[in-house]
Design a protein around this motif. Sequence first.
Motif, short mmCIF file in Angstrom:
data_model
loop_
_atom_site.label_atom_id
_atom_site.label_comp_id
_atom_site.label_asym_id
_atom_site.label_seq_id
_atom_site.Cartn_x
_atom_site.Cartn_y
_atom_site.Cartn_z
N GLU A 159 0.81 -1.21 0.00
CA GLU A 159 0.00 0.00 0.00
C GLU A 159 0.85 1.26 0.00
O GLU A 159 0.43 2.31 -0.51
N ALA A 160 2.06 1.19 0.55
CA ALA A 160 2.93 2.37 0.57
C ALA A 160 3.19 2.89 -0.84
O ALA A 160 3.39 4.10 -1.03
N GLY A 161 3.16 2.01 -1.82
CA GLY A 161 3.43 2.42 -3.18
C GLY A 161 2.32 3.23 -3.82
O GLY A 161 2.48 3.74 -4.94
N THR A 162 1.18 3.39 -3.13
CA THR A 162 0.05 4.11 -3.71
C THR A 162 0.06 5.60 -3.39
O THR A 162 -0.84 6.32 -3.83
N LEU A 163 1.04 6.08 -2.65
CA LEU A 163 1.06 7.49 -2.25
C LEU A 163 0.93 8.42 -3.44
O LEU A 163 0.10 9.34 -3.44
N GLU A 164 1.73 8.21 -4.47
CA GLU A 164 1.68 9.10 -5.64
C GLU A 164 0.32 9.04 -6.32
O GLU A 164 -0.20 10.06 -6.79
N ALA A 165 -0.27 7.85 -6.38
CA ALA A 165 -1.59 7.70 -6.98
C ALA A 165 -2.65 8.46 -6.18
O ALA A 165 -3.57 9.06 -6.76
N VAL A 166 -2.53 8.45 -4.86
CA VAL A 166 -3.46 9.20 -4.01
C VAL A 166 -3.37 10.69 -4.31
O VAL A 166 -4.39 11.39 -4.46
N LEU A 167 -2.15 11.21 -4.45
CA LEU A 167 -1.97 12.63 -4.73
C LEU A 167 -2.51 12.99 -6.12
O LEU A 167 -3.13 14.04 -6.30
N MET A 168 -2.30 12.12 -7.10
CA MET A 168 -2.81 12.39 -8.44
C MET A 168 -4.33 12.36 -8.46
O MET A 168 -4.99 13.20 -9.10
N ALA A 169 -4.93 11.39 -7.76
CA ALA A 169 -6.39 11.32 -7.70
C ALA A 169 -6.95 12.57 -7.04
O ALA A 169 -7.97 13.13 -7.49
N ALA A 170 -6.29 13.03 -5.98
CA ALA A 170 -6.79 14.20 -5.23
C ALA A 170 -6.61 15.49 -6.00
O ALA A 170 -7.54 16.29 -6.14
N PHE A 171 -5.39 15.74 -6.51
CA PHE A 171 -5.10 17.02 -7.13
C PHE A 171 -5.50 17.08 -8.60
O PHE A 171 -5.71 18.17 -9.15
N GLY A 172 -5.62 15.91 -9.24
CA GLY A 172 -6.00 15.89 -10.65
C GLY A 172 -7.44 15.49 -10.89
O GLY A 172 -7.97 15.74 -11.97
N GLY A 173 -8.08 14.86 -9.91
CA GLY A 173 -9.46 14.46 -10.07
C GLY A 173 -9.65 13.25 -10.96
O GLY A 173 -10.71 13.08 -11.58
N PHE A 174 -8.64 12.35 -11.02
CA PHE A 174 -8.70 11.18 -11.87
C PHE A 174 -8.94 9.90 -11.08
O PHE A 174 -8.57 9.81 -9.90
N THR A 175 -9.48 8.90 -11.75
CA THR A 175 -9.47 7.53 -11.23
C THR A 175 -8.15 6.90 -11.64
O THR A 175 -7.74 6.98 -12.80
N VAL A 176 -7.48 6.26 -10.68
CA VAL A 176 -6.14 5.73 -10.90
C VAL A 176 -6.09 4.26 -10.49
O VAL A 176 -6.59 3.90 -9.43
N ILE A 177 -5.46 3.43 -11.33
CA ILE A 177 -5.12 2.06 -10.94
C ILE A 177 -3.65 2.07 -10.55
O ILE A 177 -2.78 2.40 -11.36
N SER A 178 -3.35 1.73 -9.31
CA SER A 178 -1.98 1.63 -8.84
C SER A 178 -1.70 0.17 -8.54
O SER A 178 -2.40 -0.45 -7.76
N PHE A 179 -0.69 -0.39 -9.19
CA PHE A 179 -0.49 -1.83 -9.05
C PHE A 179 0.80 -2.17 -8.33
O PHE A 179 1.76 -1.41 -8.34
N GLY A 180 0.78 -3.32 -7.65
CA GLY A 180 1.93 -3.79 -6.91
C GLY A 180 2.50 -5.04 -7.55
O GLY A 180 1.92 -6.11 -7.45
N ASP A 181 3.62 -4.90 -8.22
CA ASP A 181 4.20 -6.00 -8.98
C ASP A 181 5.19 -6.79 -8.14
O ASP A 181 5.57 -6.39 -7.04
N ARG A 182 5.60 -7.92 -8.67
CA ARG A 182 6.65 -8.71 -8.01
C ARG A 182 7.97 -7.97 -8.14
O ARG A 182 8.29 -7.39 -9.16
N MET A 183 8.76 -8.01 -7.06
CA MET A 183 9.99 -7.24 -7.04
C MET A 183 11.12 -8.04 -6.42
O MET A 183 10.90 -9.02 -5.72
N PRO A 184 12.36 -7.62 -6.68
CA PRO A 184 13.50 -8.29 -6.06
C PRO A 184 13.55 -7.99 -4.56
O PRO A 184 12.88 -7.05 -4.11
N PRO A 185 14.30 -8.75 -3.81
CA PRO A 185 15.23 -9.77 -4.28
C PRO A 185 14.59 -11.09 -4.69
O PRO A 185 15.25 -11.93 -5.27
N ASP A 186 13.30 -11.29 -4.39
CA ASP A 186 12.66 -12.56 -4.73
C ASP A 186 12.39 -12.69 -6.22
O ASP A 186 12.42 -13.79 -6.76
N ALA A 187 12.11 -11.57 -6.90
CA ALA A 187 11.70 -11.64 -8.31
C ALA A 187 12.39 -10.53 -9.10
O ALA A 187 11.85 -9.44 -9.27
N PRO A 188 13.61 -10.78 -9.61
CA PRO A 188 14.30 -9.76 -10.43
C PRO A 188 13.72 -9.71 -11.84
O PRO A 188 12.72 -10.35 -12.15
#
Length: 378
Positions: A159-188
């Motif tokens: 959920e921490a990765g959604t901060l920028e999406a929250v700001l864009m939704a608030a200041f821009g008035g858009f609906t945003v899909i913010s996704f959390g992908d697989r990341m290293p070190p488990d998934a390079p």
Amino acid sequence: MIRRTAVLLLLLGLPALTPAARGQSAPAAAASAPDFARLEAEQSAATGKPGPRTVPGRRIPVPGPVGPEVQATTAAPDRAPALDANPDGAAEWKTQIGRPAAQTAAPLPALRERLGVVSTPEPIGGVKAWIIAPKEVPERNRNRLLVHLHGSSGTDPGEAGTLEAVLMAAFGGFTVISFGDRMPPDAPLPAAMDDAMAMWKAALTLQRPENMAVFGTSTGGAMTLALMLRAKQEGVKLPAAIAPGTPWSDLTETGDGDRATGWLDGVLVSSEGCLTPAARLYAAGHDPRDPQLSPISGDFRGLPPAILTAGTRDPFLSNTVRTHRKLRQAGVDASLQVFEGLSHAQSLSDPEAPETREVFGEIAAFFDRTLGTEPRGR
């Protein structure tokens, strides 16, 4: 291309007293230093022949022509003890990134409530995601959809990765899909890009591509570009616009990069800490010139209109400028905004700062000019 989470609450400190604040201009203060004549002679001798430049030690004052919020965060202690390290093994990487991710996630519910934004977890294309939108979406944006590729480092910040999406939704008035992908070190590499592509294909079933944009900051900015290159290669439709914020678009470290701003930036601080080893962790032996790692190596012809953002203290300012020039050279309609005194992704650090609202206001206005409004099926 490991992504770095922008921490919402930076430690605050008092601005340093600049020469101007003492009633003396900065150039006058420098010229009046007792050892300036000696320093000038040494530097003239050192730069009198071709080769790299050696910059003498300098004391850089807090920038004056910025708001008090930026002055405070610029003057704050940098995050070198927490982020400029080279963890030993996967467990240490996860621990190092988990702390700032938790700090960022904790105040998000209160921030969303204050800004009038709702976040709903919902997988998209088999990938973990959040749908983030204002409680009341403006009429002009009701047929528009943004896709957000978050920035972080080492492991999925959730959920921490959604901060920028929250700001864009608030200041821009858009609906945003913010996704959390697989990341290293488990998934390079290529796990994150595989997830981004799967999510993008699924998002295309939800809205017309002419009404869509993709944005992200730091590695999210680099992934925005890499996703466009991959979609173009695979014949998948592209969005109407993109907004790569201070993209980590070149892992080869061949530009000026943090050689010009290292230890001046208060967020990434220096690539000599965790940036370079984190990049190697993500690349997992792949050539750093691969356009999926360093999208600046790719062919930008045919990419959608773009707006890029950076700050004067940002180690990725060079990457951003070079990416902008390459987009322009490829015939892409590309705009560049650079903010005085901002460190890397610092526009995410304080939602109340005028600079934050200006950054997102400019991006929202760009999207408003480039995105369509017709409903699906027409």
